[in-house]
Every structure is written in structure tokens, then in C-alpha cells.
Design a protein around this motif. Sequence first.
Motif, PDB file in Angstrom:
ATOM      1  N   ASN A 290      -3.889  -4.514   4.472  1.00  0.00           N
ATOM      2  CA  ASN A 290      -2.729  -5.399   4.396  1.00  0.00           C
ATOM      3  C   ASN A 290      -2.258  -5.412   2.942  1.00  0.00           C
ATOM      4  O   ASN A 290      -3.026  -5.094   2.040  1.00  0.00           O
ATOM      5  CB  ASN A 290      -3.032  -6.804   4.929  1.00  0.00           C
ATOM      6  CG  ASN A 290      -4.070  -7.533   4.117  1.00  0.00           C
ATOM      7  OD1 ASN A 290      -3.887  -7.773   2.924  1.00  0.00           O
ATOM      8  ND2 ASN A 290      -5.176  -7.885   4.744  1.00  0.00           N
ATOM      9  N   PRO A 291      -1.003  -5.742   2.701  1.00  0.00           N
ATOM     10  CA  PRO A 291      -0.463  -5.591   1.351  1.00  0.00           C
ATOM     11  C   PRO A 291      -0.921  -6.647   0.347  1.00  0.00           C
ATOM     12  O   PRO A 291      -0.836  -6.414  -0.848  1.00  0.00           O
ATOM     13  CB  PRO A 291       1.046  -5.664   1.562  1.00  0.00           C
ATOM     14  CG  PRO A 291       1.243  -6.342   2.867  1.00  0.00           C
ATOM     15  CD  PRO A 291       0.025  -6.064   3.671  1.00  0.00           C
ATOM     16  N   GLY A 292      -1.421  -7.772   0.769  1.00  0.00           N
ATOM     17  CA  GLY A 292      -1.837  -8.823  -0.167  1.00  0.00           C
ATOM     18  C   GLY A 292      -3.298  -8.708  -0.541  1.00  0.00           C
ATOM     19  O   GLY A 292      -3.676  -8.085  -1.531  1.00  0.00           O
ATOM     20  N   ALA A 293      -4.131  -9.315   0.291  1.00  0.00           N
ATOM     21  CA  ALA A 293      -5.568  -9.319   0.041  1.00  0.00           C
ATOM     22  C   ALA A 293      -6.147  -7.913   0.061  1.00  0.00           C
ATOM     23  O   ALA A 293      -7.083  -7.611  -0.678  1.00  0.00           O
ATOM     24  CB  ALA A 293      -6.282 -10.195   1.063  1.00  0.00           C
ATOM     25  N   GLY A 294      -5.576  -7.043   0.869  1.00  0.00           N
ATOM     26  CA  GLY A 294      -6.060  -5.663   0.929  1.00  0.00           C
ATOM     27  C   GLY A 294      -5.896  -4.946  -0.400  1.00  0.00           C
ATOM     28  O   GLY A 294      -6.759  -4.173  -0.806  1.00  0.00           O
ATOM     29  N   PHE A 295      -4.796  -5.203  -1.094  1.00  0.00           N
ATOM     30  CA  PHE A 295      -4.573  -4.592  -2.400  1.00  0.00           C
ATOM     31  C   PHE A 295      -5.565  -5.146  -3.413  1.00  0.00           C
ATOM     32  O   PHE A 295      -6.175  -4.399  -4.176  1.00  0.00           O
ATOM     33  CB  PHE A 295      -3.133  -4.824  -2.861  1.00  0.00           C
ATOM     34  CG  PHE A 295      -2.826  -4.216  -4.201  1.00  0.00           C
ATOM     35  CD1 PHE A 295      -2.885  -2.845  -4.387  1.00  0.00           C
ATOM     36  CD2 PHE A 295      -2.470  -5.006  -5.273  1.00  0.00           C
ATOM     37  CE1 PHE A 295      -2.598  -2.271  -5.624  1.00  0.00           C
ATOM     38  CE2 PHE A 295      -2.178  -4.455  -6.513  1.00  0.00           C
ATOM     39  CZ  PHE A 295      -2.244  -3.087  -6.689  1.00  0.00           C
TER      40      PHE A 295
END
Length: 58
Positions: A25-30
Motif C-alpha cells: 500500500n502507498p502509505g504504511a507499505g512505503f
Amino acid sequence: MSVGTPTANWTDENTCPFCDATLPNPGAGFVDHLKTSPECRSGFDAWRFHMTDDFGGA
């Protein structure tokens, strides 16, 4: 930390802009990706350094 201009591709929020790895995912994954990839973390730190220098971060 390198202070050279990092190469980053910020066109896809589901892909790391530094290594093109797919993120869950773009938030926590980054953020999680930065914890496990020293190269990407270094690139992000350099990018952030240049951004705050350009825009005067707090």
C-alpha cells in the motif's frame, strides 16, 4: 547520507520511487519498505534533505 540528487520516480503510488519495488500500500507499505531497504532509505533521506532545503522545512 548522500547529499547528491537522488533519482526517484514518483509517478505510481504503489511502487517505490527509488527501486520500483511493488508496495503493499502507498502509505504504511512505503514506510515499512524504507525500514528494510537501506538504499531506498538513503535515497529518501537525500530527497527529503533537498526538499526541505528548497522549501524551508521545519
